[in-house]
Design a protein around this motif. Sequence first.
Motif, short mmCIF file in Angstrom:
data_model
loop_
_atom_site.label_atom_id
_atom_site.label_comp_id
_atom_site.label_asym_id
_atom_site.label_seq_id
_atom_site.Cartn_x
_atom_site.Cartn_y
_atom_site.Cartn_z
N ASN A 37 25.96 -112.39 51.45
CA ASN A 37 26.07 -113.31 52.58
C ASN A 37 27.24 -114.28 52.39
O ASN A 37 27.70 -114.91 53.33
N LYS A 38 27.68 -114.41 51.12
CA LYS A 38 28.83 -115.28 50.85
C LYS A 38 30.10 -114.62 51.36
O LYS A 38 30.19 -113.39 51.47
N LYS A 39 31.10 -115.44 51.63
CA LYS A 39 32.38 -114.90 52.09
C LYS A 39 33.10 -114.24 50.92
O LYS A 39 33.25 -114.85 49.86
N PRO A 40 33.55 -112.97 51.07
CA PRO A 40 34.21 -112.30 49.94
C PRO A 40 35.67 -112.70 49.80
O PRO A 40 36.34 -113.04 50.77
N GLY A 76 33.59 -121.39 46.41
CA GLY A 76 32.34 -120.82 46.88
C GLY A 76 32.45 -119.40 47.39
O GLY A 76 31.46 -118.81 47.84
N TYR A 77 33.66 -118.82 47.32
CA TYR A 77 33.81 -117.42 47.72
C TYR A 77 33.17 -116.51 46.67
O TYR A 77 33.09 -116.86 45.48
N THR A 712 32.26 -126.76 41.51
CA THR A 712 32.82 -126.72 42.87
C THR A 712 34.22 -127.32 42.92
O THR A 712 34.52 -128.29 42.22
N TRP A 713 35.06 -126.71 43.73
CA TRP A 713 36.42 -127.20 43.94
C TRP A 713 36.36 -128.53 44.68
O TRP A 713 35.63 -128.68 45.64
N PRO A 714 37.13 -129.53 44.24
CA PRO A 714 37.09 -130.84 44.91
C PRO A 714 37.53 -130.75 46.37
O PRO A 714 38.42 -129.98 46.72
#
Length: 888
Positions: A37-40, A76-77, A712-714
Amino acid sequence: MSTARNLPSVYEPASVENKWYEYWRSNNYFAPSDDYNKKPFSIVMPPPNVTGSLHLGHAMDATPQDILTRWRRMQGYNALWLPGTDHAGIATQAKVEENLAQEGISKNDLGREKFLDRVWEWKNLYGNRITNQLSLMGSSCDWSRERFTMDEGCSKAVREVFVNLFEKGLIYQGDYIVNWCPRCNTAISDIEVEHEDSEGHLWHIKYPIADSDEYLVVATTRPETMLGDTGVAVNPEDERYSKLVGKKVLLPLMNRLIPIFADSYVDREFGTGAVKVTPAHDPNDFDMGLRNNLEQIIIMDSHAVMNENAGPYQGLDRKTCRQQVIKDLEAQGLLLKVEVHNHAVGHCQRCDTVIEPLVSKQWFVKMKPLAEPAIAKVLNGEIRFVPERFTRIYISWMENIRDWCISRQLWWGHRIPVWYCQQCGEIICSKEDPQNCPNCQSSELQQDEDVLDTWFSSALWPFSTLGWPEKTKDLEYFYPTSVLVTGRDIIFFWVARMIFSGIEQTGEVPFREVNIHGLVLDGQGRKMSKSLGNGIDPIEVIEKFGADTLRFSLITGVTPGNDVRFNWEKVENTRNFANKIWNASRFVLMNMEGYELAELDEGGLELADRWILSQLQSTIAEVTRLLERYDYGEAARSLYEFIWDEFCDWYIELAKRRLFNAGNPQARLLVQNVLRLVLMDILKLLHPFMPFISEEIYQYLPGHGETIMRDTWPVQNPQMLWPLAVEQMQSIMQLIRALRNIRAEFNISPGSPIKAIMLVNDNARAQVIESNRNYIMQMANVSELQVLESLDTKPQQAVSALTTLAEIYVPLEGVIDVAKEIQRLLKEMKNAESDEEKALAKLNNEKFLARAPQEVIAKENAKAEEARIKKEGIGQRLQILKNSSEKS
């Protein structure tokens, strides 16, 4: 409340890098999750040669791919960087043949099957070397999905594609002129030929006209090929030869009658305007021969040795044959003249042997039907080249593409899936090995001896590696891939072929974007090569400086798509940057005793806090924006400047006053939280570029997760943007720099306190200075600071500077000995004048200008200019000191 652990005093990359790579890999952090469900986000690695070893080109290739993968993963990809290696037909076979030669045997002594066994042994022995070296770079690819162009799945895809194209009539076999390498003993494609300018000759040869006492003079750069001439061509509009068209000449040395014909290809201005035509040994002559129904006479064998068709020259190599032909023409009085002639000569990219155009039976792919949709997909924006200028290069090449010769006369590679029935002559093209002839049922089948061009399997890489032709979950989820990152040198070899193969076989483009980077050159701007001895082993750089340093130095100062010069100074500067980060982090951690995570109270934030937090938010936005544009060099520069200049050189210094003030624990806790927040985000921003040092420091910081890779990326926080605070802080910093410049210019020791008078006629600006006088006094070592609205008389023996906030006066009395400083500056002036005179003397010397290389002349110009600027500065300071001395 935490008791902080502290970093070791010295950063040692080797132990840190090995430790964290093993940790990441053993915990399977490189693999994407099962959450579809996550974006690839997916990248396929351009597969390096399986028996190769890492060079700077690979490092330049791997670094941006890893930057993108780590960055997207943190965003988050569901990120997949799929690795693999290429079987590299010619290169690998040549390597194994060299190895066998040392044992005194050849591939023919072993036979095909046993030779291939030896190649597989070689592959298994050395095939992991380059992937292990890529690991040393910190490459976060999913090694569990590693592929090889000759593994079972990729081999199945190759057969599937070959048969599909064959059945559509897009693969055909024919006698055609090809680029033949006599040393590799195989055909090679147009783009595997490198043309080098060479000084040669143009021989003017007299061809006797049949039934006449006259001669037709032709000019050629390759007299040895005249033995295979089957015609002489002239331009149909060339009136000089119009009466000769249709007649014949007697081919010198071979005494064969050949026709004179007209063809518009002939350039009337080249040579005599009449050209000999050798259809079997020149691509242009081949085309003319087809148009004019000329015979093709092959005069050389596969090793470029003259064959039986060369008559008395049989058995000579082409170079010796040329010498003998010229000698014989001279003896017969048929060599009219010889001219020096510069022209481009094709060489094999692999072994640098001069290519021999040769007619032979080969397999080809029809390119026009495949090229048209591949052009359309780029023009309509479904595939985007970055930088955009490479779009034009791609389109131009695809519009003028010739049919692709895909057969190679090798043993190592994908054998062509075509069989010939020995009984009835049936040609069978099959995905599976056939057992019987479908026409006569005979089991006597002989497979085609040739293998496919290495690039045929590489062209399928984006989809074959994901399971195609099977409809796998990986193929459905990760294809088309997100971006292809590759060098500008293989746009034609690989990128174009992947595009038309992906569209033809899957109905979709293989990737959405193509990010093209330049090549790594030496410090003088030359390509690295064995012959120049200017190659750099990246493993040596890693062993000495660490992988992070190599990665960061390769991408800094690089404009997208441009070549980059490798120099050791940049590597050392990056090593210093890594040490700066380490020492700054060590300082922060040493002062984390008693730290508690707390919300930042905006009311308690000083100007410096609001400034650094605002600058952090701007850096987050800028680095993210630049990565979106694939501008790794600018992203790295932005991060470098924020870390070195703003965080280390300014904020940490300004934070010390509160950190060391035991009497105000609340202020100490607040600055600890600011330091920890900023450093944490710095490490996250830095991680894609310098993964090892960022992970090591991250693990010491309070509140860290299991790995920075999965953190997580800032994202920019608008609530931490204070534009007014940034403006005010920059004004204070400008003021401090002005005071520091005065110190430097007038040789005032950094340890000597100074007095400063700030003349400000605006209450708001005066308030900014008053509110932040601690910063000024601390950072410029000011013992006494006066902020005044006006002065009746300017201070005596004082120097001044002007900033946006104030006019600054620094009294020199008691700080320096003015008389001594004047004498010191006069001595400096004398040295500067001497330097300028020496440089100008060389630049005014005509012999020097005529003989010296341009870079040496440029250095002397720079020396003269530097001395001139230095003189100006010294003169200004002398004037100030003399004026102040006179006033006193």
